[in-house]
Design a protein around this motif. Structure first.
Motif, PDB file in Angstrom:
ATOM      1  N   GLY A 125       0.799  -1.215   0.000  1.00 22.44           N
ATOM      2  CA  GLY A 125       0.000   0.000   0.000  1.00 22.44           C
ATOM      3  C   GLY A 125       0.833   1.268   0.000  1.00 22.44           C
ATOM      4  N   GLY A 126       2.134   1.122  -0.072  1.00 20.14           N
ATOM      5  CA  GLY A 126       3.012   2.290   0.002  1.00 20.14           C
ATOM      6  C   GLY A 126       3.242   2.947  -1.351  1.00 20.14           C
ATOM      7  N   LEU A 127       3.648   4.190  -1.300  1.00 20.07           N
ATOM      8  CA  LEU A 127       4.021   4.906  -2.521  1.00 20.07           C
ATOM      9  C   LEU A 127       5.245   5.759  -2.223  1.00 20.07           C
ATOM     10  CD1 LEU A 127       3.619   6.082  -5.390  1.00 20.07           C
ATOM     11  CD2 LEU A 127       2.001   7.700  -4.402  1.00 20.07           C
ATOM     12  N   TRP A 128       6.292   5.538  -2.981  1.00 15.62           N
ATOM     13  CA  TRP A 128       7.490   6.372  -2.870  1.00 15.62           C
ATOM     14  C   TRP A 128       7.566   7.263  -4.096  1.00 15.62           C
ATOM     15  CZ3 TRP A 128      11.158   7.061   0.892  1.00 15.62           C
ATOM     16  CH2 TRP A 128      11.123   6.175   1.986  1.00 15.62           C
ATOM     17  N   LEU A 129       7.701   8.534  -3.850  1.00 11.91           N
ATOM     18  CA  LEU A 129       7.954   9.459  -4.956  1.00 11.91           C
ATOM     19  C   LEU A 129       9.449   9.743  -4.959  1.00 11.91           C
ATOM     20  CD1 LEU A 129       5.019  11.981  -4.527  1.00 11.91           C
ATOM     21  CD2 LEU A 129       5.193  10.082  -6.127  1.00 11.91           C
ATOM     22  N   THR A 148      -5.456  10.112 -14.483  1.00 11.16           N
ATOM     23  CA  THR A 148      -5.718   8.669 -14.517  1.00 11.16           C
ATOM     24  C   THR A 148      -4.550   7.885 -13.937  1.00 11.16           C
ATOM     25  OG1 THR A 148      -6.974   9.063 -16.511  1.00 11.16           O
ATOM     26  CG2 THR A 148      -6.458   6.788 -16.011  1.00 11.16           C
ATOM     27  N   VAL A 149      -3.323   8.320 -14.253  1.00  5.34           N
ATOM     28  CA  VAL A 149      -2.152   7.630 -13.705  1.00  5.34           C
ATOM     29  C   VAL A 149      -2.213   7.596 -12.190  1.00  5.34           C
ATOM     30  CG1 VAL A 149       0.355   7.705 -13.436  1.00  5.34           C
ATOM     31  CG2 VAL A 149      -0.661   8.177 -15.655  1.00  5.34           C
ATOM     32  N   TRP A 150      -2.458   8.779 -11.604  1.00  6.62           N
ATOM     33  CA  TRP A 150      -2.461   8.835 -10.128  1.00  6.62           C
ATOM     34  C   TRP A 150      -3.633   8.061  -9.546  1.00  6.62           C
ATOM     35  CZ3 TRP A 150       2.052   9.669  -8.480  1.00  6.62           C
ATOM     36  CH2 TRP A 150       2.920  10.549  -9.143  1.00  6.62           C
ATOM     37  N   GLU A 151      -4.809   8.103 -10.236  1.00  6.24           N
ATOM     38  CA  GLU A 151      -5.958   7.322  -9.749  1.00  6.24           C
ATOM     39  C   GLU A 151      -5.656   5.834  -9.780  1.00  6.24           C
ATOM     40  OE1 GLU A 151      -9.519   8.242 -11.951  1.00  6.24           O
ATOM     41  OE2 GLU A 151      -9.261  10.383 -11.532  1.00  6.24           O
ATOM     42  N   LEU A 152      -4.997   5.412 -10.871  1.00  5.66           N
ATOM     43  CA  LEU A 152      -4.681   3.993 -11.023  1.00  5.66           C
ATOM     44  C   LEU A 152      -3.710   3.548  -9.927  1.00  5.66           C
ATOM     45  CD1 LEU A 152      -5.549   1.911 -13.135  1.00  5.66           C
ATOM     46  CD2 LEU A 152      -3.410   2.323 -14.331  1.00  5.66           C
ATOM     47  N   ILE A 153      -2.743   4.424  -9.632  1.00  4.18           N
ATOM     48  CA  ILE A 153      -1.786   4.101  -8.563  1.00  4.18           C
ATOM     49  C   ILE A 153      -2.534   3.986  -7.233  1.00  4.18           C
ATOM     50  CG2 ILE A 153       0.173   4.981  -7.232  1.00  4.18           C
ATOM     51  CD1 ILE A 153       1.221   6.212  -9.852  1.00  4.18           C
ATOM     52  N   ALA A 154      -3.490   4.896  -7.004  1.00  3.88           N
ATOM     53  CA  ALA A 154      -4.251   4.856  -5.752  1.00  3.88           C
ATOM     54  C   ALA A 154      -5.039   3.551  -5.640  1.00  3.88           C
ATOM     55  CB  ALA A 154      -5.186   6.061  -5.674  1.00  3.88           C
ATOM     56  N   THR A 184       9.181   7.804 -10.165  1.00  2.00           N
ATOM     57  CA  THR A 184      10.052   8.968 -10.295  1.00  2.00           C
ATOM     58  C   THR A 184       9.234  10.075 -10.947  1.00  2.00           C
ATOM     59  OG1 THR A 184      10.832   8.556 -12.515  1.00  2.00           O
ATOM     60  CG2 THR A 184      11.997   7.443 -10.747  1.00  2.00           C
ATOM     61  N   THR A 185       9.437  11.278 -10.477  1.00  2.00           N
ATOM     62  CA  THR A 185       8.646  12.372 -11.034  1.00  2.00           C
ATOM     63  C   THR A 185       9.355  13.706 -10.835  1.00  2.00           C
ATOM     64  OG1 THR A 185       6.513  13.482 -10.934  1.00  2.00           O
ATOM     65  CG2 THR A 185       7.327  12.560  -8.880  1.00  2.00           C
ATOM     66  N   HIS A 186       9.085  14.616 -11.752  1.00  2.00           N
ATOM     67  CA  HIS A 186       9.539  15.993 -11.570  1.00  2.00           C
ATOM     68  C   HIS A 186       8.377  16.886 -11.179  1.00  2.00           C
ATOM     69  CE1 HIS A 186      13.594  15.288 -12.854  1.00  2.00           C
ATOM     70  NE2 HIS A 186      13.176  14.697 -13.954  1.00  2.00           N
ATOM     71  N   ALA A 187       7.154  16.284 -11.190  1.00  2.00           N
ATOM     72  CA  ALA A 187       5.976  17.098 -10.894  1.00  2.00           C
ATOM     73  C   ALA A 187       5.988  17.535  -9.433  1.00  2.00           C
ATOM     74  CB  ALA A 187       4.717  16.281 -11.185  1.00  2.00           C
ATOM     75  N   LYS A 188       5.530  18.755  -9.216  1.00  2.00           N
ATOM     76  CA  LYS A 188       5.424  19.231  -7.836  1.00  2.00           C
ATOM     77  C   LYS A 188       4.131  18.692  -7.240  1.00  2.00           C
ATOM     78  CE  LYS A 188       8.392  23.155  -8.136  1.00  2.00           C
ATOM     79  NZ  LYS A 188       8.614  23.140  -9.604  1.00  2.00           N
ATOM     80  N   GLY A 189       3.966  18.909  -5.956  1.00  2.00           N
ATOM     81  CA  GLY A 189       2.742  18.452  -5.320  1.00  2.00           C
ATOM     82  C   GLY A 189       2.948  17.059  -4.797  1.00  2.00           C
ATOM     83  N   THR A 190       2.065  16.664  -3.897  1.00  2.00           N
ATOM     84  CA  THR A 190       2.270  15.367  -3.284  1.00  2.00           C
ATOM     85  C   THR A 190       0.987  14.563  -3.324  1.00  2.00           C
ATOM     86  OG1 THR A 190       3.068  14.243  -1.327  1.00  2.00           O
ATOM     87  CG2 THR A 190       1.822  16.260  -0.956  1.00  2.00           C
ATOM     88  N   VAL A 191       1.080  13.330  -2.940  1.00  2.00           N
ATOM     89  CA  VAL A 191      -0.027  12.402  -3.012  1.00  2.00           C
ATOM     90  C   VAL A 191      -0.276  11.886  -1.602  1.00  2.00           C
ATOM     91  CG1 VAL A 191      -0.815  10.266  -4.091  1.00  2.00           C
ATOM     92  CG2 VAL A 191       0.782  11.751  -5.301  1.00  2.00           C
ATOM     93  N   ASP A 192      -1.539  11.583  -1.287  1.00  2.00           N
ATOM     94  CA  ASP A 192      -1.898  11.090   0.048  1.00  2.00           C
ATOM     95  C   ASP A 192      -1.034   9.929   0.481  1.00  2.00           C
ATOM     96  OD1 ASP A 192      -3.792  12.794   0.763  1.00  2.00           O
ATOM     97  OD2 ASP A 192      -5.524  11.533   0.234  1.00  2.00           O
ATOM     98  N   GLY A 193      -0.410  10.052   1.621  1.00  2.00           N
ATOM     99  CA  GLY A 193       0.325   8.924   2.184  1.00  2.00           C
ATOM    100  C   GLY A 193       1.603   8.569   1.453  1.00  2.00           C
TER     101      GLY A 193
END
Lengths: 221, 218
Positions: B45-49, B181-187, B199-208
Motif C-alpha cells: 500500500g506504500g508509494l514512494w515518490l 488517470t495515472v495517479w488514480e490507477l496508482i491509488a 520517479t517524477t519531476h511534478a510538484k505536489g504530493t499524493v496522500d500517504g
C-alpha cells in the motif's frame, strides 16, 4: 507454456508484418546460389561437384542475414527489459525467439533448397538428404545466432561482429551438412553425418539458450 | 475520456511479498558512484515518490528494484529473503520506452502483453482500459502520437500481476486527464495491497506518499 507461445506468436506476427525477414532471406539465398553457375560455368560435372558446399554455405550466410534484428528491436524499444522481468525464464525466452526465427527463416530455406539444387544439377537421390541435413542444421544456426545476437547487443556494426562470432562456430554444421549431401551424391552412407548433425543440434539446444540468456542479462544491466 | 472502471485490473494480485527492504544500498554505473547509503522500505500500500535532478540515479534505482541491476553494495530483499533479481515477476517497470511494436496494432500489442502476463481473454479485456485506448484497438501503433503511445504503454499496468509498480516519469507526454488517470490507477493499486515507486519531476504530493530525494548530501 502459454507465455512461451505468446512470445513465439508475436515474433512470427512481426516477421510476417515486416515481410522483410523471410522474403529477404529467401531472395538472398536464391540469388546467391544462382550466381554460382554464372561464375564457375555451366558444366554439370563442376556444378554437381560444388553443389553441396555452395547450398550449405549460402544457407548459412542467408540465415546470418536476419539475425542481427533478433534481439536488437526488442532491446531498443524497451521490450527486452519487460520480457526479462516477466514470469518466463530468460532461457525459454531465448528459445521462443530462436524458434520463431527458425520458422521465419530456417524452415523456408530448407524448403527452398531442393528447388535450388536443381539449378546446380544436384542428383534427385541427394535431394532428401539435402532436405534432412538442412532440417537438422538450420535450427543450430538459429540457436548459435541467438547467442551471437545477444552478445553483440548494443554494439556498433553489430552485423559484422555477429558474422565473425557465429561463422566459426557454425563450421561443424557446415562440414557435416555438406558432407552428408556429398555422401549421398557419391553413394556413401549418409547416416553418420546426419547423426552427428543431430547430435550437434541437441548440444546447441542445451547450451545456446543458457549462453544467450546470460548475455541478455548482461546487456540490459 | 471515459471514466475509469471501478476495478480496471485484469487479474488479482498474488500473495503479498511486501515489504521490500533496501539497506545501505550503493549503486555505481561504470566507475561513477551514483548513490550510496540508501535505506528505504516499500510497504504494502506504500508509494514512494523519487525526486532529484537529472543524472542522480532515479532510473537506476528503479532498474535495481526491477532486478535488472545488482547493487554495488548493501542489500535489496523482499520479506521472504528473495532478491528482485531472482523474483523479477514481482515488479513491473514502465520506463521511458513504451515496449510497443510500431508494426502491430494497439490491440495486438496489448494482447501480447496481456498474454505475457497470463491473461487469456482475447484480444484483451475491455474492462481493463483505464486510459481509454480501446477505441484505437485496430490502429497501427506507428501512427499514434507520443501521448497516445504512452497511454497504450501504461495500459500494461492493468494486466500486470506484479505487486510492485516501478514507473519512470509516467506522466511524461500525457494530457491533464491522462495524468489524473495515472495517479488514480496508482491509488487503486495501493488500495488492493500493491505498492509503487514513481520517479517524477511534478510538484505536489499524493496522500500517504513518502518522498525520496536523490542527489543530496546525506
Amino acid at each position: 507454456m502459454s507465455v512461451f507461445l505468446a512470445v513465439l506468436k508475436r515474433d512470427l506476427l512481426l516477421a510476417l508484418r515486416d515481410g522483410a525477414g523471410t522474403w529477404t532471406v529467401l531472395g538472398f539465398f536464391t540469388i546467391a546460389v544462382a550466381v554460382f553457375p554464372l561464375g564457375v560455368g555451366p558444366e554439370p560435372e563442376v556444378l554437381r561437384r560444388v553443389a553441396p558446399g555452395v547450398l550449405w554455405a549460402m544457407a548459412l550466410l542467408s540465415a546470418l542475414l536476419s539475425l542481427d534484428t533478433l534481439f536488437e528491436a526488442d532491446y531498443r524499444d524497451g521490450s527486452l527489459e519487460a520480457l526479462l522481468a516477466g514470469q518466463l525464464v530468460p532461457e525459454l525466452l531465448v528459445l521462443a525467439k530462436a524458434c520463431a526465427h527458425w520458422i521465419a527463416t530456417g524452415l523456408p530455406l530448407t524448403l527452398a533448397a531442393p528447388a535450388l539444387g536443381i539449378f546446380l544439377h544436384l542428383p534427385t537421390e541427394a535431394m532428401p538428404v539435402l532436405f534432412a541435413s538442412l532440417l537438422l542444421g538450420t535450427p543450430v544456426l538459429s540457436l548459435l545466432g541467438a547467442v551471437g545476437a545477444a552478445l553483440s547487443l548494443g554494439a556498433r556494426r553489430a552485423t559484422v561482429l555477429l558474422a565473425v562470432m557465429v561463422l566459426p562456430l557454425a563450421v561443424p554444421v557446415l562440414v557435416f551438412g555438406a558432407g552428408a549431401v556429398e555422401s549421398a551424391q557419391t553413394g556413401l552412407a549418409v547416416g553418420p553425418s546426419l547423426l552427428i548433425l543431430g547430435g550437434v543440434a541437441l548440444c546447441a539446444l542445451a547450451v545456446c539458450p543458457v549462453a544467450a540468456a546470460a548475455a541478455l542479462r548482461q546487456a540490459v544491466e | 475520456m471515459p471514466n475509469m472502471p471501478a476495478m480496471p485490473f485484469a487479474t488479482p494480485l498474488p500473495d503479498q511479498p511486501f515489504p521490500l527492504i533496501l539497506r545501505d544500498v550503493a549503486c555505481a554505473r561504470g566507475e561513477a558512484r551514483i548513490f550510496a547509503g540508501l535505506d528505504i522500505t516499500v510497504e504494502a500500500g506504500g508509494l514512494w515518490l523519487v525526486r532529484g535532478a537529472n543524472g542522480t540515479g532515479k532510473t537506476t534505482l528503479l532498474r535495481m528494484l526491477a532486478g535488472l541491476l545488482k547493487p554495488e553494495s548493501g542489500a535489496v530483499l523482499w520479506a521472504d529473503g528473495q532478491a528482485p533479481r531472482v523474483a523479477p515477476e514481482r515488479a513491473v517497470l514502465i520506463g521511458h520506452q513504451d515496449a510497443l511494436k510500431p508494426a502491430l496494432s494497439v490491440a495486438e500489442n496489448l494482447s501480447f502483453w496481456a498474454r505475457f502476463a497470463g491473461v487469456t481473454d482475447n484480444p484483451w479485456p475491455s474492462r481493463s482500459d483505464p486510459f481509454g485506448v480501446w477505441a484505437l484497438a485496430d490502429v497501427p501503433l506507428r501512427v499514434l502520437s507520443a501521448g497516445q503511445k504512452r497511454r497504450v504503454g501504461l495500459t500494461r499496468l492493468a494486466f500486470s500481476r506484479a505487486p510492485l509498480w516501478l514507473l519512470d516519469e509516467p506522466t511524461t507526454a500525457l494530457d491533464a486527464a491522462g495524468q489524473r488517470t495515472v495517479w488514480e490507477l496508482i491509488a487503486l493499486h495501493r488500495r488492493r495491497g500493491g505498492a509503487a515507486v514513481v520517479t517524477t519531476h511534478a510538484k505536489g504530493t499524493v496522500d500517504g506518499a513518502q518522498e525520496l530525494i536523490l542527489g543530496e548530501e546525506r
